[in-house]
Structures are given as structure tokens and as C-alpha cells.
Design an enzyme around this catalytic site. Structure first.
Site, PDB file in Angstrom:
ATOM      1  N   LYS A  82      43.199 -12.570 -13.275  1.00 61.47           N
ATOM      2  CA  LYS A  82      42.291 -12.924 -12.186  1.00 61.47           C
ATOM      3  C   LYS A  82      42.986 -12.728 -10.834  1.00 61.47           C
ATOM      4  CE  LYS A  82      39.198 -16.740 -10.779  1.00 61.47           C
ATOM      5  NZ  LYS A  82      38.747 -18.105 -11.106  1.00 61.47           N
ATOM      6  N   SER A 157      33.922 -18.911 -11.401  1.00 57.45           N
ATOM      7  CA  SER A 157      34.406 -17.826 -10.564  1.00 57.45           C
ATOM      8  C   SER A 157      35.181 -16.753 -11.322  1.00 57.45           C
ATOM      9  CB  SER A 157      35.308 -18.403  -9.467  1.00 57.45           C
ATOM     10  OG  SER A 157      36.438 -19.053 -10.045  1.00 57.45           O
ATOM     11  N   SER A 181      35.197 -22.818 -14.126  1.00 57.61           N
ATOM     12  CA  SER A 181      35.258 -21.390 -13.769  1.00 57.61           C
ATOM     13  C   SER A 181      35.755 -20.472 -14.871  1.00 57.61           C
ATOM     14  CB  SER A 181      36.134 -21.196 -12.525  1.00 57.61           C
ATOM     15  OG  SER A 181      35.521 -21.783 -11.408  1.00 57.61           O
TER      16      SER A 181
END
Length: 501
Positions: A82, A157, A181
Site C-alpha cells: 500500500k 482505503s 480499511s
């Protein structure tokens, strides 16, 4: 092995085949790079792809495997990271204009642990800007799309990480979980996501959103992969004051199809108003599978659920307003071209560099921390957080695992959530409490709705009891096989711009 055969494997299965000499790490990297080229024009899962670096790393790792220096289950397996987790020499932007060209001079401890285990890093995945959002639509690099239906969001996210795993663009990925997330996008994308107990994985090198809530975790095709990755990631780190020294990190020993006598609680609060009927049906069906295997199921009142979202957004926004104050255009990152004076430079750089959702949360956080409002909002939210933890403590005195949905609905269409931020915030109702209480949570695919979109069931455990949720998740998982999105499977068969070997 053909690219199709390689990409159909889980991370642990691939690691074994590399170890046994049936396939090389370089071949695995070439297979996923081909899939990335085929899928990225549609999905936009990645912000940065380091093709040459990954191939070079795969060659080095393959030599170490051949020499017997790397023997772990994930050696040679390609991974995506990420875009809020720092890697030395690789652009790390948090999908924000304010960090557009930021290249860190150090690597996050979690990534260092992966590299020691022989992981090959492909690049950085797209995300909601500074992890603020539940749809991966607030990214400065454009939206990521759901591999099951590109008209829908992948969740957020960590939407880029989850979409990449679902679309076979990598074998597993790292995400971060502040209020769901990892678990919510895993549910939307039909993959498995694990958020460990707070402090289990070092936050050193994770660009902070809410420091008391953030936790790095794995996203993979199945529970076995998540357990294996968690074993590699879990470590005590002196560079992180919140890091916990854990003696028992043998998470893969919990991978057994045995839940006989396991006490599983289902909060009645999680099955009430606002839950999509198709999601409810799939989650209760998953509970029924575990009951058939000998688990003891019971519905109970958890309490405090209605206060979780307001408490979370007050605390997270307050911490964000503090953490994001460092991005001021002075030391690194974006700086406005035209301004008058120092304060003018701060205002213009931050106004132009941050997106609307980030600005909204910074302003909310600054407000609740301001003189005259601190006691009324922030302090009250901290007290509520303590009461939520107490409610879970009472529940875990009776149950080994709490089972419920990961999200009230399946993935919404692109654009639906951004027009109504409060609706987007309410989408985290079943995941937020886990972060407030510092608990571990696991999302496993449990079915699809009438539109063909995945549904995830969430397993919540007590602090440092990851083995309980891994055991429950693995036992349930044995009742169904992993399914790849049709468009991803089709891309493997007919890759864009290349022929299958």
C-alpha cells in the site's frame, strides 16, 4: 508452468512450487507483470510499478533459494505494498498531491521483514488519500475499480491492495487498517483481509493517519496465506513505541478444520436496521456452516455500537489533524509556486496539496481539539472508546469469537458515496469498533449478492487471540473454494499484448 497455472496459485502454494523447483521466482514475477499490464487500464490498482527492480530482486532471491539460504513459505513470492508504507528508493505518496514525488530514504519494518523472508516487491497500490475514505475514490491518482464489476468501488482505503489480489496482479498485498480499511475492501473484492491486534506489527514506516488506531495487515486469497504472512510481519520493534513483544507468533498452527466447542457470539446489534438482507442471509449461512461443524452459536447484545462511528471520527480526525501538520511545504513534498510570506506558503501548499476529504477531516480534528470544545468532543470520545473496549471485554468473557458482517452492503457504485460523506462513514459501522478496542479482525468471502458482488463475513477476536479467528475463518473456508473475478480470469487466458507461454 504456464502463466495461467502460476496465477491460479495462492501465495503459500506458489512458495512451495518455487522451493520444489517447479517454477522460478522470475517466472512468477513475469506472470503477474503480464496480468498487471492486462488489468491496469481498467482497474488502476497500482500507483507505482517497479518492473526492473522486481525482476532483479527475483533473480537475487532465486539464487538464495537455490543455495538454501531462504527456506520460508513465502520466499520468491511477489507482493504489492500500500502506498502509505515507506520503501527506500520507491515513491511513496499516500495517493496525495502533497507527497507527489516523495521518495523515502528508509524502509518500513514490516517491509524489511518481508524482504528478509524473500518477498519480491512489485510496487505500491492505490488508496484513498492518506487512508481517508472507504472507496478508494479520494486518491489523487484517480479511482480504483472493483474487479468484479468496474462500475463499482473496491472499498477502501486499501482498495488498491484488495483489487490487486482479487485480479491476480499480485499473490498477496500489505494494507493498513484504521477503521476497517483492510477488512471492508477485502469483503467488497472477495478476498481475505486480516487486521491484527494493535501493536503486533510495527508501525515504523507507516505514514500515520490515526496513530492509536492504525495497523498494518495482510490481504490474500485465503486464510492460510494471511496466517503465513502475519507470521513474517509480527515482530517487536524498538523504533515503534507501540510495538508489542509477543512470544507466540506461530499463527499457522491454528490452520485446522476444527471448531468443535468453540463459542461464537453474534451481536444482535449487527443484524438490525441498515443491513442489506442479502448480506444478512450470507453471514447467517456462514454461521450455520460453523454450527454444523460443532461450534456453539449464540446471539447477544453487544451495546455501544451506535456510538462507535462518532467516537471513531472524532478521535481519528483529531489525530490526523496533528499527524498531517508536518506536510507544510517546507521540508518535503509539494510546495505552491506563488505565495506571499511563510504563512501564505503554508496555506497555499496545504490548500492545493490536500484533497477535499483530507481537508474535511483536518478541520474536524482541529475543531474537536480546540479550546472550549476539547472536553465536549475529544475527551468524551476517549471515554466512549473505553466503554466500547469494556463491552468487548464482557463479550469475550463468554465467547471465543464474535461473528458478523464486514459491511452493511456490497460494493456501491462509483460516485454514490462521495456525494454523501455521512453515508460513507456509516459504511464502517461493523469494522470501526475493532480498531477502537485494539482487537484483531478477519474478513473471509462468504457469498455473492444478486448482482454478483462479493459478501464478506467478519470474525473478531480478543486481544492477542488471532489464532481463534484464524481457526474459525479457516474452518469456514473449507466449505467453499476461492473464486476469481471473471474479468481477471479472462485476462489470464487472453492477456493483453502477450501470448500465454
Amino acid at each position: 508452468m504456464t502463466a495461467k497455472e502460476i496465477l491460479s496459485l495462492t501465495a503459500v502454494q506458489l512458495g512451495k512450487k518455487i522451493k520444489d523447483g517447479e517454477v522460478t521466482s522470475v517466472e512468477a514475477v513475469k506472470a503477474v507483470l503480464g496480468q498487471i499490464k492486462a488489468m491496469e487500464p481498467v482497474l488502476n490498482s497500482f500507483v507505482t510499478i517497479e518492473e526492473e527492480r522486481a525482476l532483479k530482486q527475483a533473480e537475487e532471491v532465486q539464487k538464495q533459494i537455490a543455495a538454501g539460504e531462504l527456506t520460508g513459505p513465502l520466499a520468491g513470492v511477489p507482493v504489492a505494498v500500500k502506498d502509505n508504507i515507506c520503501i527506500d528508493g520507491m515513491k511513496t505518496t499516500c495517493s496525495s498531491k502533497i507527497l507527489w514525488d516523495f521518495v523515502p530514504a528508509y524502509t518500513a519494518t514490516a517491509v524489511e521483514n518481508l524482504k528478509k523472508a524473500g518477498a519480491v516487491i512489485l510496487g505500491k497500490t492505490n488508496m484513498d488519500e492518506f487512508a481517508m475514505g472507504s472507496t478508494t475514490e479520494t486518491s489523487a491518482y484517480g479511482v480504483t475499480r472493483n474487479p468484479w464489476n468496474p462500475d463499482h468501488v473496491p472499498g477502501g482505503s486499501s482498495g488498491g491492495s484488495c483489487a490487486a489480489v482479487a485480479a491476480a496482479e499480485c499473490f498477496y498485498a500489505l494494507g493498513s487498517d484504521t477503521g476497517g480499511s483492510i477488512r471492508q475492501p477485502a469483503s467488497f473484492c472477495g478476498v481475505t483481509g486480516l487486521k491484527p491486534t494493535y501493536g503486533t506489527i510495527s508501525r515504523y514506516g507507516l505514514i500515520a493517519y490515526g496513530s492509536s488506531l492504525d495497523q498494518i495487515g495482510p490481504v490474500a486469497k485465503d486464510v492460510t496465506d494471511c496466517a503465513a504472512v502475519l507470521e513474517v510481519l509480527a515482530s517487536h520493534d524498538e523504533k515503534d513505541s507501540t510495538s508489542v513483544e509477543r512470544k507466540d507468533c506461530d499463527f499457522t498452527e491454528a490452520l485446522r478444520d476444527d471448531v468443535k466447542g468453540m463459542r461464537i457470539g453474534i451481536p444482535a446489534d449487527y443484524l438490525g436496521e441498515g443491513l442489506d438482507p442479502e448480506v444478512k442471509e450470507a453471514v447467517l449461512k456462514a454461521a450455520g456452516v460453523l454450527e454444523e461443524k460443532g461450534a456453539i452459536l449464540e446471539t447477544f447484545d453487544l451495546g455501544m455500537v451506535e456510538y462507535a462511528i462518532p467516537a471513531y471520527y472524532v478521535i481519528a480526525s483529531a489525530e490526523a489533524s496533528s499527524n498531517l501538520s508536518r506536510f507544510d511545504g517546507v521540508k518535503y513534498g509539494y510546495r505552491a509556486k506563488e505565495y506571499n510570506g511563510l504563512h501564505g506558503m503554508y496555506k497555499k501548499s496545504r490548500s492545493q496539496g490536500f484533497g477535499p476529504e483530507v481537508k474535511r477531516r483536518i478541520m474536524l480534528g482541529s475543531f474537536v481539539l480546540s479550546s472550549g470544545y476539547y472536553d465536549a468532543y475529544y475527551l468524551k470520545a476517549l471515554k466512549t472508546k473505553a466503554l466500547i473496549k469494556k463491552a468487548f471485554d464482557e463479550a469475550f468473557s463468554k465467547y471465543d469469537v464474535i461473528l458478523g458482517p464486514a459491511s452493511p452492503s456490497t460494493a456501491p457504485k462509483l460516485g454514490e458515496s462521495l456525494s454523501d460523506p455521512l453515508k460513507m462513514y456509516l459504511g464502517d459501522i461493523y469494522t470501526i469498533s475493532v480498531n477502537l478496542a485494539g482487537l484483531p479482525g478477519l474478513t473471509v468471502p462468504c457469498g455473492k449478492d444478486s448482482k454478483g458482488l462479493p459478501i464478506g463475513v467478519q470474525f473478531i477476536g480478543d486481544c492477542f487471540k488471532e489464532k481463534d479467528i484464524i481457526r474459525a475463518g479457516f474452518a469456514f473456508e473449507q466449505s467453499r473454494s476461492y473464486e476469481m473475478p471473471p474479468m481477471a480470469a479472462d485476462a489470464i487466458i487472453r492477456p493483453a499484448g502477450r501470448e500465454e507461454r
